[in-house]
Motif scaffolding. Structure first.
Motif, PDB file in Angstrom:
ATOM      1  N   UNK A  80      20.168 -17.229  -0.186  1.00 32.03           N
ATOM      2  CA  UNK A  80      19.526 -16.777  -1.413  1.00 32.03           C
ATOM      3  C   UNK A  80      18.203 -16.122  -1.054  1.00 32.03           C
ATOM      4  N   UNK A  81      17.860 -15.107  -1.798  1.00 26.69           N
ATOM      5  CA  UNK A  81      16.566 -14.489  -1.585  1.00 26.69           C
ATOM      6  C   UNK A  81      15.687 -14.783  -2.795  1.00 26.69           C
ATOM      7  N   UNK A  82      14.395 -14.722  -2.582  1.00 21.69           N
ATOM      8  CA  UNK A  82      13.463 -14.958  -3.671  1.00 21.69           C
ATOM      9  C   UNK A  82      12.938 -13.616  -4.166  1.00 21.69           C
ATOM     10  N   UNK A  83      13.056 -13.404  -5.458  1.00 17.60           N
ATOM     11  CA  UNK A  83      12.560 -12.177  -6.075  1.00 17.60           C
ATOM     12  C   UNK A  83      11.356 -12.537  -6.939  1.00 17.60           C
ATOM     13  N   UNK A  84      10.277 -11.813  -6.760  1.00 16.06           N
ATOM     14  CA  UNK A  84       9.110 -11.995  -7.639  1.00 16.06           C
ATOM     15  C   UNK A  84       9.150 -10.912  -8.705  1.00 16.06           C
ATOM     16  N   UNK A  85       9.258 -11.321  -9.944  1.00 16.20           N
ATOM     17  CA  UNK A  85       9.270 -10.380 -11.061  1.00 16.20           C
ATOM     18  C   UNK A  85       8.003 -10.609 -11.863  1.00 16.20           C
ATOM     19  N   UNK A  86       7.282  -9.533 -12.105  1.00 15.09           N
ATOM     20  CA  UNK A  86       6.066  -9.664 -12.919  1.00 15.09           C
ATOM     21  C   UNK A  86       6.205  -8.757 -14.130  1.00 15.09           C
ATOM     22  N   UNK A  87       6.008  -9.317 -15.307  1.00 18.84           N
ATOM     23  CA  UNK A  87       6.068  -8.509 -16.517  1.00 18.84           C
ATOM     24  C   UNK A  87       5.260  -9.192 -17.619  1.00 18.84           C
ATOM     25  N   UNK A  88       5.211  -8.553 -18.770  1.00 16.25           N
ATOM     26  CA  UNK A  88       4.403  -9.068 -19.877  1.00 16.25           C
ATOM     27  C   UNK A  88       5.287  -9.262 -21.105  1.00 16.25           C
ATOM     28  N   UNK A  89       4.976 -10.311 -21.847  1.00 13.97           N
ATOM     29  CA  UNK A  89       5.791 -10.710 -23.001  1.00 13.97           C
ATOM     30  C   UNK A  89       4.910 -10.616 -24.245  1.00 13.97           C
ATOM     31  N   UNK A  90       5.428  -9.941 -25.262  1.00 14.13           N
ATOM     32  CA  UNK A  90       4.644  -9.698 -26.480  1.00 14.13           C
ATOM     33  C   UNK A  90       5.154 -10.597 -27.594  1.00 14.13           C
ATOM     34  N   UNK A  91       4.384 -11.640 -27.886  1.00 10.64           N
ATOM     35  CA  UNK A  91       4.798 -12.614 -28.898  1.00 10.64           C
ATOM     36  C   UNK A  91       4.096 -12.270 -30.212  1.00 10.64           C
ATOM     37  N   UNK A  92       4.817 -11.536 -31.066  1.00 17.86           N
ATOM     38  CA  UNK A  92       4.244 -11.036 -32.321  1.00 17.86           C
ATOM     39  C   UNK A  92       4.655 -11.976 -33.451  1.00 17.86           C
ATOM     40  N   UNK A  93       3.740 -12.893 -33.826  1.00 17.09           N
ATOM     41  CA  UNK A  93       4.041 -13.833 -34.918  1.00 17.09           C
ATOM     42  C   UNK A  93       3.668 -13.239 -36.277  1.00 17.09           C
ATOM     43  N   UNK A  94       2.760 -12.251 -36.270  1.00 18.82           N
ATOM     44  CA  UNK A  94       2.351 -11.571 -37.496  1.00 18.82           C
ATOM     45  C   UNK A  94       2.664 -10.083 -37.345  1.00 18.82           C
TER      46      UNK A  94
END
Ligand SMILES: *[C@@H]1O[C@H](CO)[C@@H](O)[C@H](O)[C@H]1NC(C)=O
Ligand SMILES: *[C@@H]1O[C@H](CO)[C@@H](O)[C@H](O)[C@H]1NC(C)=O
Ligand SMILES: *[C@@H]1O[C@H](CO)[C@@H](O)[C@H](O)[C@H]1NC(C)=O
Length: 182
Positions: free
Chosen positions: A28-42
């Motif tokens: 198995x290889x290790x993948x580093x994924x970096x991203x941003x999550x937009x939690x829009x409650x309003x």
């Protein structure tokens, strides 16, 4: 070499080949994924709400009276490459979170990271864990995946990059360290 020897050696060769295949398959290889999550409650002019409260409980949290122990939100949050909502889309975070502590702002987060672009398009990573939202860094277990992430293990680190004190809309930085046969 006589044909008898060949006959005897054949099963040995086959089992060695199977062992090799097994060894390769287990890598198995290790993948580093970096991203941003937009939690829009309003809902805001630039986005509809992507986190919808589906259950409202009775007891406000001592330090976060706007939310209550037992509140449940269903989410379909946009994932982007950069922190700006206008940056290229990576996918969506689909699932739910509930306020699962009577005393702290701690969520039980159950979410599938669904990739819809880039090299992981069509694959998913399943995340299930505790998200103490006021902590600077939260570690979340990866419990599985599909596509290139089939059988994935690993973890994600979640950081609150931005939170709007009026709307409570948040941008979260997500760093996933995923072990899979990618
Ligand atoms: C996000 O990008 C848009 C368009 O490029 C820009 O107008 C806006 O200022 C950016 N927002 C932030 C917070 O950087
Ligand atoms: C992702 O995959 C789907 C299905 O194969 C395809 O229709 C879509 O164009 C792809 N999206 C990107 C951004 O590559
Ligand atoms: C919070 O969101 C509101 C509504 O979108 C916006 O008017 C305000 O400028 C935001 N506050 C900050 C500090 O970004």
């Amino acid at each position: 070499m006589s044909s008898e020897h060949t006959m005897l050696l054949l099963p040995v060769a086959v089992s060695m080949a199977l062992l090799l295949v097994g060894a390769v398959a287990a890598t198995k290889t290790t993948t580093h994924l970096k991203f941003y999550m937009h939690d829009i409650v309003t809902a805001v002019p630039s986005s509809p709400a992507t986190a919808v409260r589906v259950a409202r409980a009775a007891t406000p949290l001592p330090l976060e009276p706007a939310v209550r122990f037992g509140d449940v939100f269903v989410i379909d949050d946009a994932l982007t490459e950069g922190p700006n909502a206008t940056s290229p889309a990576v996918g969506t975070a689909q699932g739910y979170y509930m306020y699962a502590s009577r005393t702290d702002a701690a969520l039980m987060l159950s979410v599938n990271m669904v990739f819809t672009a880039g090299p992981h398009n069509g694959s998913t990573i399943a995340v299930l864990g505790r998200d103490a939202i006021l902590d600077p860094v939260r570690e979340l277990p990866v419990v599985g995946g599909t596509g290139v992430f089939r059988g994935a293990t690993g973890y994600g680190l979640l950081r609150t990059y931005l939170i709007n004190g009026t709307t409570f809309n948040a941008v979260l930085q997500v760093d996933m360290y995923v072990h899979a046969r990618v």
